[in-house]
Scaffold this active site. Structure first.
Site, short mmCIF file in Angstrom:
data_model
loop_
_atom_site.label_atom_id
_atom_site.label_comp_id
_atom_site.label_asym_id
_atom_site.label_seq_id
_atom_site.Cartn_x
_atom_site.Cartn_y
_atom_site.Cartn_z
N SER A 82 0.85 -1.18 0.00
CA SER A 82 0.00 0.00 0.00
C SER A 82 0.89 1.23 0.00
O SER A 82 2.08 1.16 0.35
CB SER A 82 -0.88 -0.01 1.25
OG SER A 82 -1.54 1.23 1.44
N TYR A 132 -1.67 -0.49 10.57
CA TYR A 132 -1.78 -0.85 9.15
C TYR A 132 -0.50 -0.43 8.42
O TYR A 132 0.03 -1.18 7.59
CB TYR A 132 -3.01 -0.17 8.54
CG TYR A 132 -3.29 -0.58 7.12
CD1 TYR A 132 -3.88 -1.80 6.84
CD2 TYR A 132 -2.98 0.27 6.05
CE1 TYR A 132 -4.16 -2.18 5.53
CE2 TYR A 132 -3.26 -0.10 4.74
CZ TYR A 132 -3.84 -1.32 4.49
OH TYR A 132 -4.09 -1.70 3.19
#
Length: 264
Positions: A151, A164
């Site tokens: 990501s 995350y």
């Protein structure tokens, strides 16, 4: 023409992956679904893996592939997935380790060990276990390609979701390190790092993104980038995918080296 339209009309975008066998984890929806369609459109046989059996089988049927239920946070489930692909199609050439979940907690008063372990299990363990499980199969074919879904959160600070970011930074570090480490086996390992892309993970953020005028990246754009990675020759790269920009490998700065006494 989208990947779905191409498959339905029988017009494939090309045959670059004809004869190749690919595994896609998290393939039942979002980015994984788009990746499965793109691979099939390019000629690969696809094994779709997911915990969502109904949606996973629908994608497998759409790409004329096979479905296997798999919890990627379980090492033995990853091994069974690879064995299934070998039994179905004779081997494995490509592994897209895409399964992932939102963290759902921070490290302060909202810290939840169960949510933390779930996120680590899917986002990091799933990549490590998936790589470990598929390497023998790739070596048996003389090499292959692994692409892990990271990501932009793996390339930048994310104060609103540090756990995350930690998951995804770990995947980025793994990709950069395994790229050269697996070169002797002719296995290329890369990561794809999308921004806010069409998937279930962004569902809680949709109103905020809309209010800020932030465009959501189509899942097909991420899948197209993954196809470029798979059919390319790079390894140890982390490709960013951002709305309105051409996807390319992120250029990391070189870490300053030590100053030796002789240099002073």
């Amino acid at each position: 023409m989208t990947a779905v339209e191409a498959l339905r009309s029988g017009q494939r975008a090309g045959a670059a992956l004809t004869g190749k066998v690919a595994i896609v984890t998290g393939g039942a929806s979002g980015l994984g679904r788009a990746m499965a369609l793109a691979l099939a459109e390019a000629g690969a046989r696809v094994v779709v893996a997911d915990l969502d059996a109904r949606a996973g089988r629908e994608v497998a049927d759409l790409v004329d592939g096979a479905f296997r239920a798999c919890d990627v946070s379980d090492l033995e489930a990853n091994r069974a997935l690879v064995e299934f692909a070998q039994d179905q199609y004779g081997g494995v050439d490509i592994a897209l380790l895409n399964a992932g979940v939102a963290t759902g907690c921070g490290v302060g008063g909202d810290f939840d060990p169960a949510r933390y372990r779930r996120a680590m299990g899917a986002n990091l363990d799933g990549v490590v276990y998936g790589t470990h499980a598929v390497l023998p199969a790739l070596r048996a074919r003389g090499g292959g390609a692994i692409v892990a879904t990271a990501s932009l959160a793996g390339l930048a600070a994310v104060p609103l979701d540090p756990l995350y970011a930690a998951n995804k930074h770990a995947v980025v570090g793994l990709a950069r390190s395994l790229g050269p480490a697996l070169a002797a086996d002719h296995v290329r390992f890369n990561a794809v790092c999308p921004g806010f892309a069409e998937s279930r993970i962004i569902d809680p953020l949709r109103d905020m993104l809309s209010a800020q005028g932030m465009p959501v990246i189509p899942a097909e754009a991420v899948a197209d980038t993954v196809l470029r990675i798979v059919t390319g020759d790079g390894s140890g790269e982390c490709w960013f995918v951002q709305a309105g920009r051409e996807a390319e490998p992120f250029r990391f700065r070189t870490v300053p080296g030590p100053v030796r006494p002789a240099d002073v």
